[in-house]
Design a protein around this motif. Structure first.
Motif, PDB file in Angstrom:
ATOM      1  N   PHE A 209       0.835  -1.206   0.000  1.00 23.22           N
ATOM      2  CA  PHE A 209       0.000   0.000   0.000  1.00 23.22           C
ATOM      3  C   PHE A 209       0.864   1.247   0.000  1.00 23.22           C
ATOM      4  CE2 PHE A 209       0.331  -1.620   4.364  1.00 23.22           C
ATOM      5  CZ  PHE A 209       0.892  -0.543   5.015  1.00 23.22           C
ATOM      6  N   SER A 210       0.198   2.381  -0.273  1.00 23.17           N
ATOM      7  CA  SER A 210       0.892   3.666  -0.304  1.00 23.17           C
ATOM      8  C   SER A 210       0.456   4.492   0.900  1.00 23.17           C
ATOM      9  CB  SER A 210       0.582   4.377  -1.622  1.00 23.17           C
ATOM     10  OG  SER A 210      -0.797   4.622  -1.718  1.00 23.17           O
ATOM     11  N   ASP A 211       0.418   5.799   0.742  1.00 24.54           N
ATOM     12  CA  ASP A 211       0.122   6.677   1.873  1.00 24.54           C
ATOM     13  C   ASP A 211      -1.278   6.471   2.416  1.00 24.54           C
ATOM     14  OD1 ASP A 211       2.612   7.651   1.504  1.00 24.54           O
ATOM     15  OD2 ASP A 211       2.008   9.498   0.499  1.00 24.54           O
ATOM     16  N   ALA A 212      -2.163   5.855   1.620  1.00 20.82           N
ATOM     17  CA  ALA A 212      -3.529   5.613   2.076  1.00 20.82           C
ATOM     18  C   ALA A 212      -3.598   4.514   3.128  1.00 20.82           C
ATOM     19  CB  ALA A 212      -4.422   5.255   0.900  1.00 20.82           C
ATOM     20  N   VAL A 381       2.124  -2.313  -9.090  1.00 22.07           N
ATOM     21  CA  VAL A 381       2.887  -2.718  -7.913  1.00 22.07           C
ATOM     22  C   VAL A 381       2.040  -2.496  -6.666  1.00 22.07           C
ATOM     23  CG1 VAL A 381       4.941  -2.259  -6.530  1.00 22.07           C
ATOM     24  CG2 VAL A 381       5.085  -2.255  -9.022  1.00 22.07           C
ATOM     25  N   LEU A 382       1.335  -1.378  -6.632  1.00 22.93           N
ATOM     26  CA  LEU A 382       0.389  -1.068  -5.573  1.00 22.93           C
ATOM     27  C   LEU A 382      -0.977  -0.845  -6.193  1.00 22.93           C
ATOM     28  CD1 LEU A 382       2.474   1.499  -3.483  1.00 22.93           C
ATOM     29  CD2 LEU A 382       2.189  -0.929  -3.043  1.00 22.93           C
ATOM     30  N   SER A 383      -2.029  -1.303  -5.533  1.00 20.07           N
ATOM     31  CA  SER A 383      -3.366  -1.059  -6.050  1.00 20.07           C
ATOM     32  C   SER A 383      -3.599   0.444  -6.157  1.00 20.07           C
ATOM     33  CB  SER A 383      -4.410  -1.696  -5.136  1.00 20.07           C
ATOM     34  OG  SER A 383      -4.280  -1.198  -3.816  1.00 20.07           O
ATOM     35  N   GLY A 384      -4.321   0.826  -7.199  1.00 14.59           N
ATOM     36  CA  GLY A 384      -4.575   2.239  -7.442  1.00 14.59           C
ATOM     37  C   GLY A 384      -3.500   2.914  -8.262  1.00 14.59           C
ATOM     38  N   GLY A 452     -12.460   2.556 -16.506  1.00 14.76           N
ATOM     39  CA  GLY A 452     -13.017   1.701 -15.463  1.00 14.76           C
ATOM     40  C   GLY A 452     -12.843   2.294 -14.090  1.00 14.76           C
ATOM     41  N   GLN A 453     -12.700   1.434 -13.094  1.00 11.53           N
ATOM     42  CA  GLN A 453     -12.645   1.832 -11.690  1.00 11.53           C
ATOM     43  C   GLN A 453     -11.274   1.520 -11.111  1.00 11.53           C
ATOM     44  OE1 GLN A 453     -15.759   0.079  -9.344  1.00 11.53           O
ATOM     45  NE2 GLN A 453     -14.849   0.666  -7.386  1.00 11.53           N
ATOM     46  N   ALA A 454     -10.686   2.494 -10.407  1.00 13.11           N
ATOM     47  CA  ALA A 454      -9.362   2.305  -9.810  1.00 13.11           C
ATOM     48  C   ALA A 454      -9.398   1.165  -8.795  1.00 13.11           C
ATOM     49  CB  ALA A 454      -8.888   3.596  -9.149  1.00 13.11           C
ATOM     50  N   THR A 455      -8.313   0.397  -8.724  1.00 12.77           N
ATOM     51  CA  THR A 455      -8.238  -0.716  -7.781  1.00 12.77           C
ATOM     52  C   THR A 455      -7.962  -0.208  -6.374  1.00 12.77           C
ATOM     53  OG1 THR A 455      -5.887  -0.967  -8.272  1.00 12.77           O
ATOM     54  CG2 THR A 455      -7.425  -2.304  -9.540  1.00 12.77           C
ATOM     55  N   SER A 456      -8.219  -1.074  -5.381  1.00 12.16           N
ATOM     56  CA  SER A 456      -7.962  -0.718  -3.987  1.00 12.16           C
ATOM     57  C   SER A 456      -7.593  -1.983  -3.221  1.00 12.16           C
ATOM     58  CB  SER A 456      -9.204  -0.071  -3.363  1.00 12.16           C
ATOM     59  OG  SER A 456     -10.295  -0.972  -3.371  1.00 12.16           O
ATOM     60  N   GLY A 457      -7.175  -1.789  -1.976  1.00 12.45           N
ATOM     61  CA  GLY A 457      -6.790  -2.935  -1.151  1.00 12.45           C
ATOM     62  C   GLY A 457      -5.606  -3.657  -1.741  1.00 12.45           C
ATOM     63  N   ASP A 458      -5.681  -4.979  -1.787  1.00  8.04           N
ATOM     64  CA  ASP A 458      -4.582  -5.756  -2.374  1.00  8.04           C
ATOM     65  C   ASP A 458      -4.978  -6.315  -3.737  1.00  8.04           C
ATOM     66  OD1 ASP A 458      -6.459  -7.557  -1.555  1.00  8.04           O
ATOM     67  OD2 ASP A 458      -5.061  -8.923  -0.563  1.00  8.04           O
ATOM     68  N   ASN A 459      -5.908  -5.641  -4.412  1.00  2.20           N
ATOM     69  CA  ASN A 459      -6.407  -6.100  -5.712  1.00  2.20           C
ATOM     70  C   ASN A 459      -5.652  -5.433  -6.856  1.00  2.20           C
ATOM     71  OD1 ASN A 459      -8.503  -7.688  -4.496  1.00  2.20           O
ATOM     72  ND2 ASN A 459      -9.604  -5.787  -4.105  1.00  2.20           N
ATOM     73  N   GLU A 460      -4.331  -5.640  -6.917  1.00  6.90           N
ATOM     74  CA  GLU A 460      -3.547  -5.033  -7.982  1.00  6.90           C
ATOM     75  C   GLU A 460      -3.958  -5.617  -9.336  1.00  6.90           C
ATOM     76  OE1 GLU A 460      -2.114  -6.514  -5.352  1.00  6.90           O
ATOM     77  OE2 GLU A 460      -1.269  -4.859  -4.187  1.00  6.90           O
TER      78      GLU A 460
END
Length: 793
Positions: A209-212, A381-384, A452-460
């Motif tokens: 994850f990043s700063d989020a 590498v990171l979701s989003g 589409g929709q940006a990914t989140s969590g661990d759904n890279e």
């Protein structure tokens, strides 16, 4: 006769005795089929009295001798735990003893079917209690002869119900079985192990994850029953820049990454509400609630079985400047003996995606159309990391053009393209990669847009551009690299194929002169780089340079492989000259083939310049992209390639080769260099090697050569070398040079010159002193003593 017979009988008896000794006897220490197997191997704590595991004894086949009186020790072995262990409770073959002393005897039964088939006894316990004698036998008061083991499988179990484990012991707890008698063989089996810590903690689900921030799923396990309690705490401490968020112990929900769950055991009566997890900034504290409502700390331990639970814990990034990119390592601390002491609970980094070729070693052929290249993978590498609305561009080098993307033909004109603008190439995790057309003045850039929709969590997300082909310029080989760009921020170059030539070409070289017809040129050899590299639907051509034409049709044959030549012709080029050799084939090869072109003769006009004669090997059999352009879906014909606007119009050959050297400049005199090695029949003229029929030799310090090869070395035409049976005459460069065998006189245009040696006649051949003849025509002669080489320029 009688003595001989007695001797044979003696030998036979001896052999019989030896055979009898070699036959295995049931009940020996080496009996095959006795196996000791651990049935339970619990983890226990040192310095405690606890139950260990159990193991099974299996003897197959087992033999018990039936007697009129009890015989309880037909099989015997010593069974022993490590020193300082003390056996306090034991179950042997179904019979339990809860208090063990040195005089204790525990008697159980091994069953043959549903009936006792043997008596199993543990006795003679050591004074310190770590070992005993195990016996198996027959008791006619319990076992009938019909039920005793006689070749059947015997099984019984020994269970260590209560054992004192010494302080400081760690690792496996083995039981050692030592053979005494019968079929209880030597062996060793592990029945328990002392754990490295009272608790074990692990991260069973982590995120990048990043700063989020993000979440981690943590598991806590007891390695020894009854260790988790309401007084002691387990602590997980995050590094600088990170803090724990609030943890919920409600019912676990993996989709929302919240809650907790009891996995096994009886912690807090299987109620997660009795697990207390609190966040104190960078430290997460875990313990059990008190079992009693008074919180008087009189009931510390709340598990009687080995227990485990899991929970989701959020991680926050509180200071990006302090937070280090990479693995987030939490220190495991607190009041427990716990392993490990450090735990990776996630990975921190900036938003980033990667782009790479799946197989950069894909082979493509120069000059050909619709050539496969590698699939291209785009990964978060990171979701989003991949942002909807942003673009990715892939630009081919000058020698390539896009033909297919996602197995569909592309065209700069969307109306003529199979793959349309806004078509989806790939989708993953609700993200789409959309084709946005070919860009740039030369259409080398394919553009894609993320929707589409940006990914989140661990759904890279991972998106793939696959089944792509390109058209390649003839004559350009090496790595095919695509340049990456676009607003998504991906940059760099990726190698998507290795471009190879369809053919390799070699040739011999001869010397030719201007203004002469039917001059022999060197043999040309053409080899396919792989089977099918020459397209039999087209023609292979050999094209001569300006000012040279073919004199007759050369010979063409396949010397290796299975290509089959069907037609060979010399045809007119656009200039109206007979300067193109055209070769056609029946089918593509199944084995890489080699073609040999020989008996090549040239007619050379008087304006050809000095130097190499460069021949081009091409034609539609090895070059397509000089007459084919983009696929056109609007074209109604069977061939939908655009032939009016080809990809690479000017590149019409796959290879070039030199098979002749023009040694006569226009308009000046000839320039030659030649060399001869004493004692050798090989010689070179202008870098081309030839062979004489007589070797060079020396006499009186001078090199002698046959008259014919002297002329060749000086560039004198064969018709200008004369022999009338008495005198050898050379005509060239406005000079007439004559020599007579046996004479030391050389004449130049009739003027005599005295040589220091004579001309020889050897076996009917005129052998002339090379230096004198060469200098008569103005050539410079050198001699290398080390290599025995004579050369002229």
């Amino acid at each position: 006769m009688l003595k001989t017979r007695k001797k044979w009988i003696s030998i036979l008896l001896t052999l019989a005795m030896l055979v009898g000794l070699m036959v295995p006897f049931a009940g020996t220490a080496g009996a095959v089929g006795t196996v000791y197997t651990a049935l339970e191997v619990p983890t226990v704590e040192d310095d405690t009295t606890t139950s260990l595991g159990k193991f099974q004894v299996e003897i197959d086949p087992a033999y018990i001798t039936t007697t009129t009186t009890p015989d309880l020790q037909q099989y015997m072995a010593w069974v022993e735990l490590p020193s300082d262990f003390e056996i306090k409770g034991l179950t042997v073959a179904g019979t339990q003893a809860t208090s063990i002393t040195s005089t204790t005897t525990v008697t159980g039964y091994a069953y043959n079917g549903s009936n006792p088939g043997a008596v199993v006894t543990a006795s003679d316990f050591t004074a310190d209690g770590n070992g005993f004698k195990l016996s198996v036998g027959y008791d006619n008061n319990v076992v009938t002869s019909a039920n005793a083991f006689n070749g059947q499988k015997m099984r019984f179990v020994i269970s260590f119900d209560s054992v004192k484990v010494p302080a400081g012991y760690s690792g496996d707890i083995p039981v050692t079985i030592s053979y005494i008698k019968g079929q209880l063989v030597n062996g060793k089996v592990v029945v328990a192990q002392v754990g490295a810590g009272a608790l074990k903690v692990s991260a069973v689900k982590t995120e990048s994850f990043s700063d989020a921030g993000g979440n981690v799923k943590i598991r806590v396990e007891e390695t020894v029953a009854g260790k988790m309690n309401a007084t002691d705490q387990l602590k997980l401490e995050l590094p600088d820049g990170f803090e724990w968020g609030n943890v919920s112990t409600t019912t676990i929900n993996d989709s929302t990454e919240t809650g907790a769950k009891i996995l096994w055991g009886d912690i807090a009566a299987n109620n997660t509400a009795n697990i207390i997890i609190t966040s104190d900034g960078d430290t997460l504290k875990i313990k059990l609630a008190y079992a009693d409502t008074n919180n008087d700390k009189n009931n510390d331990y709340e598990s009687t079985q080995k227990s485990a639970f899991e929970f989701w814990a959020p991680i926050k990034v509180t200071d990006p400047d302090d937070a280090k990119v990479g693995d987030i390592v939490a220190k495991v601390k607190g009041d427990y003996d716990v392993s490990p002491t450090e735990l990776v609970v996630g990975t921190y980094g900036d938003y980033e995606a990667t782009i790479e070729a799946e197989d950069s070693n894909v082979t493509a052929t120069a000059g050909m159309n619709d050539q496969d290249i590698s699939d291209i993978k785009i990964k978060e590498v990171l979701s989003g990391s991949l942002i909807p609305g942003r673009t990715i561009t892939l630009t081919l080098p000058e020698n390539a053009r896009w033909v297919k993307i996602d197995d569909q033909y592309v065209n700069p004109d969307d109306n003529k393209s199979e793959l349309k603008i806004n078509d989806i190439i790939d989708s993953d995790q609700n993200l789409n990669l959309v084709f946005s057309g070919l860009q740039g003045t030369d259409d080398r850039t394919a553009k894609f847009t993320i929707t589409g929709q940006a990914t989140s969590g661990d759904n890279e997300a991972e998106l793939t551009i696959e089944n792509c082909t390109v058209a390649l310029k003839a004559g350009v080989t090496g790595d095919l690299k695509v340049t990456v760009g676009g607003s998504q921020g991906l940059t760099g170059e990726i190698t998507v194929a290795k471009v190879v030539a369809p053919i390799t070409v070699t040739a011999d070289k001869t010397n030719v002169q201007i203004g002469k017809a039917a001059q022999a040129a060197g043999k040309i050899v053409i080899t396919e780089s792989e089977a099918g590299a020459i397209d039999s639907d087209g023609a292979l051509t050999v094209t001569l340079p300006k000012d040279i034409e073919f004199n007759g049709t050369p010979d063409v044959k396949v010397t290796k492989g299975d290509l089959e030549v069907t037609d060979v012709n010399v045809v007119d080029s656009a200039s109206g000259r007979n300067d193109v050799l055209e070769i056609k084939f029946k089918d593509d090869s199944n084995e890489a083939s080699t073609i040999e072109i020989s008996n090549i003769k040239y007619d050379i006009n008087r304006v050809l310049g000095e130097g190499d004669v460069v021949v081009k090997i091409g034609g539609s059999a090895v070059v397509e992209t000089n007459y084919q352009g983009y696929w056109d879906t609007n074209n109604g014909g069977t061939d939908k390639w655009d032939t009016e606007d080809p990809f690479f119009k000017s590149n019409d050959y796959a290879a070039k080769v030199v098979n002749a050297v023009c040694v006569t400049p226009a308009p000046g005199g000839a320039k030659y260099s030649a060399s001869f090695v004493i004692g050798s029949t090989a010689y070179t003229v202008n870098g081309v090697q030839y062979t004489m029929d007589v070797a060079a030799y020396t006499k009186d310090g001078r090199t002698y050569l046959p008259v014919r090869y002297v002329a060749y070395a000086l560039g004198i035409a064969p018709e200008n070398i004369l022999w009338d049976g008495k005198t050898a005459t050379f005509i060239g460069e406005g000079r007439v040079v004559q020599l007579t065998p046996g004479s030391s006189i050389l004449t130049i245009n009739g003027a005599p010159v005295n040589m220091d040696v004579t001309t020889d006649l050897v076996n009917g051949r005129v052998m002339v002193p090379f230096r004198w003849v060469a200098q008569a025509f103005g050539a410079q002669v050198n001699y290398d003593e080390a290599t025995q080489t004579v050369s002229i320029n």
